[in-house]
Design a protein around this motif. Structure first.
Motif, PDB file in Angstrom:
ATOM      1  N   PRO A  92       0.832  -1.212   0.000  1.00 20.47           N
ATOM      2  CA  PRO A  92       0.000   0.000   0.000  1.00 20.47           C
ATOM      3  C   PRO A  92       0.868   1.264   0.000  1.00 20.47           C
ATOM      4  O   PRO A  92       1.911   1.318   0.653  1.00 20.47           O
ATOM      5  N   VAL A  93       0.420   2.259  -0.740  1.00 22.00           N
ATOM      6  CA  VAL A  93       1.186   3.493  -0.903  1.00 22.00           C
ATOM      7  C   VAL A  93       1.521   4.129   0.450  1.00 22.00           C
ATOM      8  O   VAL A  93       2.624   4.632   0.653  1.00 22.00           O
ATOM      9  N   GLY A  94       0.632   4.090   1.387  1.00 17.99           N
ATOM     10  CA  GLY A  94       0.859   4.728   2.686  1.00 17.99           C
ATOM     11  C   GLY A  94       1.933   4.080   3.538  1.00 17.99           C
ATOM     12  O   GLY A  94       2.464   4.715   4.451  1.00 17.99           O
ATOM     13  N   VAL A  95       2.266   2.820   3.261  1.00 16.67           N
ATOM     14  CA  VAL A  95       3.293   2.137   4.056  1.00 16.67           C
ATOM     15  C   VAL A  95       4.562   1.879   3.259  1.00 16.67           C
ATOM     16  O   VAL A  95       5.547   1.404   3.818  1.00 16.67           O
ATOM     17  N   ARG A  96       4.521   2.188   1.985  1.00 14.42           N
ATOM     18  CA  ARG A  96       5.673   1.919   1.122  1.00 14.42           C
ATOM     19  C   ARG A  96       6.743   2.985   1.305  1.00 14.42           C
ATOM     20  O   ARG A  96       6.468   4.177   1.329  1.00 14.42           O
ATOM     21  N   PHE A  97       7.998   2.528   1.474  1.00 16.27           N
ATOM     22  CA  PHE A  97       9.125   3.449   1.503  1.00 16.27           C
ATOM     23  C   PHE A  97       9.389   3.941   0.086  1.00 16.27           C
ATOM     24  O   PHE A  97       9.274   3.184  -0.871  1.00 16.27           O
ATOM     25  N   THR A  98       9.767   5.199  -0.045  1.00 20.24           N
ATOM     26  CA  THR A  98      10.127   5.733  -1.357  1.00 20.24           C
ATOM     27  C   THR A  98      11.592   5.401  -1.641  1.00 20.24           C
ATOM     28  O   THR A  98      12.370   5.113  -0.728  1.00 20.24           O
ATOM     29  N   ASP A  99      11.956   5.465  -2.912  1.00 21.14           N
ATOM     30  CA  ASP A  99      13.341   5.209  -3.288  1.00 21.14           C
ATOM     31  C   ASP A  99      14.278   6.199  -2.595  1.00 21.14           C
ATOM     32  O   ASP A  99      15.364   5.823  -2.146  1.00 21.14           O
ATOM     33  N   GLN A 100      13.863   7.438  -2.491  1.00 18.70           N
ATOM     34  CA  GLN A 100      14.681   8.460  -1.826  1.00 18.70           C
ATOM     35  C   GLN A 100      14.907   8.108  -0.352  1.00 18.70           C
ATOM     36  O   GLN A 100      16.020   8.233   0.156  1.00 18.70           O
ATOM     37  N   GLU A 101      13.873   7.650   0.327  1.00 18.14           N
ATOM     38  CA  GLU A 101      14.009   7.257   1.735  1.00 18.14           C
ATOM     39  C   GLU A 101      14.951   6.065   1.882  1.00 18.14           C
ATOM     40  O   GLU A 101      15.809   6.044   2.774  1.00 18.14           O
ATOM     41  N   ILE A 102      14.780   5.079   1.019  1.00 17.00           N
ATOM     42  CA  ILE A 102      15.612   3.877   1.093  1.00 17.00           C
ATOM     43  C   ILE A 102      17.068   4.224   0.828  1.00 17.00           C
ATOM     44  O   ILE A 102      17.958   3.769   1.541  1.00 17.00           O
ATOM     45  N   ALA A 103      17.309   5.045  -0.189  1.00 20.35           N
ATOM     46  CA  ALA A 103      18.689   5.448  -0.501  1.00 20.35           C
ATOM     47  C   ALA A 103      19.328   6.163   0.687  1.00 20.35           C
ATOM     48  O   ALA A 103      20.497   5.921   1.007  1.00 20.35           O
ATOM     49  N   ALA A 104      18.565   7.009   1.361  1.00 25.11           N
ATOM     50  CA  ALA A 104      19.101   7.726   2.528  1.00 25.11           C
ATOM     51  C   ALA A 104      19.399   6.761   3.677  1.00 25.11           C
ATOM     52  O   ALA A 104      20.438   6.882   4.348  1.00 25.11           O
ATOM     53  N   MET A 105      18.516   5.779   3.897  1.00 31.20           N
ATOM     54  CA  MET A 105      18.749   4.803   4.973  1.00 31.20           C
ATOM     55  C   MET A 105      19.966   3.932   4.668  1.00 31.20           C
ATOM     56  O   MET A 105      20.766   3.640   5.561  1.00 31.20           O
ATOM     57  N   VAL A 106      20.117   3.537   3.406  1.00 31.80           N
ATOM     58  CA  VAL A 106      21.263   2.729   3.009  1.00 31.80           C
ATOM     59  C   VAL A 106      22.554   3.531   3.181  1.00 31.80           C
ATOM     60  O   VAL A 106      23.551   3.025   3.717  1.00 31.80           O
TER      61      VAL A 106
END
Length: 171
Positions: A92-106
């Motif tokens: 679901p869109v509301g719980v999905r991490f965005t690519d930008q968020e994932i890149a920052a966490m990585v």
């Protein structure tokens, strides 16, 4: 002949080395689990591939660290269970991490990994342990540069405040 100057693999680990290797393996196992979940959330193919490469490196680190621990009579942490596969469209869109968020966490994880490797290198008295974490450090540095370049190219970088105009110097 000095103290502990034979074959490093025959020397005992000190308690700090045992703890650091054990914790490093535990963290790597956690990263593998989290990054597999991130892969289901990622839409960008380049980011997905990079995360896959980081997972492969983390699996190598787990294998090598657990081998050292086992060789020295220490039980390593258990591996975490595999995650069930899910398609991006099913999240679901509301719980999905965005690519930008994932890149920052990585990127943040890689930064913490560099610090961890440096600390272990500095605390090790066994040359093989120090060299192993120097190798991990170099790999993480290369991964960090790759992720930073990707984040910049894709416009995902959120920079801290930049000093565009410098204050005039008083004479």
């Amino acid at each position: 002949m000095g103290i502990l100057d034979g074959n490093p693999k025959d020397e005992p680990l000190h308690y700090g080395e045992i703890y650091e290797i054990w914790v490093f393996s535990l963290k790597a196992k956690g990263c593998i689990s989290a990054y597999r979940a991130y892969q289901y959330h990622v839409g960008d193919k380049e980011l997905r591939k990079t995360i896959g490469e980081i997972i492969d490196q983390s699996e190598l680190e787990v294998t090598e660290c657990d081998e050292i621990l086992t060789h020295n009579g220490i039980v390593p942490t258990p591996k975490l269970p595999e995650r069930p596969e899910v398609k991006l469209e099913e999240i679901p869109v509301g719980v999905r991490f965005t690519d930008q968020e994932i890149a920052a966490m990585v990127a943040a994880d890689i930064s913490l990994g560099l610090v961890s490797c440096s600390a272990i290198m500095g605390n090790s008295i066994r040359e093989d342990v120090g060299a192993l974490f120097a190798k991990y450090h170099a790999t993480k540095a290369a991964q960090g540069f790759k992720v930073l370049k990707m984040i910049k190219q894709k416009g995902w970088l959120i920079p801290p405040p930049l000093q565009v105009k410098r204050p005039d110097k008083e004479a």
